[in-house]
Design a protein around this motif. Sequence first.
Motif, PDB file in Angstrom:
ATOM      1  N   GLY A  70       0.828  -1.127   0.031  1.00 27.48           N
ATOM      2  CA  GLY A  70      -0.176  -0.171  -0.120  1.00 27.48           C
ATOM      3  C   GLY A  70       0.572   1.244  -0.057  1.00 27.48           C
ATOM      4  O   GLY A  70       1.855   1.269  -0.238  1.00 27.48           O
ATOM      5  N   HIS A 196      -3.626  -4.291   3.378  1.00 32.25           N
ATOM      6  CA  HIS A 196      -3.468  -3.214   2.280  1.00 32.25           C
ATOM      7  C   HIS A 196      -3.719  -1.708   2.812  1.00 32.25           C
ATOM      8  O   HIS A 196      -4.778  -1.652   3.220  1.00 32.25           O
ATOM      9  N   ALA A 198      -4.669   1.475   2.072  1.00 33.75           N
ATOM     10  CA  ALA A 198      -5.360   1.790   0.792  1.00 33.75           C
ATOM     11  C   ALA A 198      -5.342   3.112   0.468  1.00 33.75           C
ATOM     12  O   ALA A 198      -5.422   3.644  -0.626  1.00 33.75           O
ATOM     13  N   SER A 214      -4.335   7.130  -2.781  1.00 30.93           N
ATOM     14  CA  SER A 214      -5.117   5.940  -2.935  1.00 30.93           C
ATOM     15  C   SER A 214      -4.525   4.921  -3.626  1.00 30.93           C
ATOM     16  O   SER A 214      -3.673   5.268  -4.926  1.00 30.93           O
TER      17      SER A 214
END
Length: 235
Positions: A70, A196, A198, A214
């Motif tokens: 991420g 993750h 995000a 993102s």
Amino acid sequence: MANTFIYSPPTEPWLDILYQDKDIVVVNKPSGLLTNPGRAPELADSLFSRIKAQFTLAQLVHRLDLSTSGVVVFALRRKAERELKHQFAERLVKKRYLAVVAGHLTTEQGHIDLPLTVDGGNEPRQKVCEQTGKAALTHYRVLKQLQHASLLELLPVTGRSHQLRVHMLALGHPILGDAFYAPAPVLTAAPRLLLHAASLQIQHPYSGKTLEFSAGTDFISASGLLNWPAEQFNC
């Protein structure tokens, strides 16, 4: 487990840059790549090393675990580094994670307020400890119930080491693929840790403008999660 670990970081793409200006660079880190180099020579490859090769003045501001993928932001100037580190220290940064956990939660949303400390003798593992632990708070929300698992949104208020992984374990729903905390059936149910980062919201270190970055993940569809048999999730 440490004796069998072989570091084999992904190389494609070498760097997935989401945003760049003269002050910061934002990257989508893949699972399996260290955020910063380890001490051993074989652990030299890292997200920070790759960034430094392209941006020589880059500075590390925060980290993600080896297995977590991420959004990661790096500072490109000293003043930007100081300002971003201040934002993380003062909890001004907003972080949103996605995770797939074993089983179905009994509540659609809630929070986990459990203090964490290092699990002495089992580093880098962490544990819940009411006596010596540091405050740790995580908000969660169920986004989707899968056949034998749940997709969650996790919003950490604090930033303790392994916070999301230990909090989900304490809730009785360990994250799939977690080599540190998941029981064997939950560990082997996924090809990687299904955690993750995000999105990340910061204030730009010079303009003060609110920026949100993102990064998508395919760990649900790529792992074939919906097709896994129920017995794999028996904790």
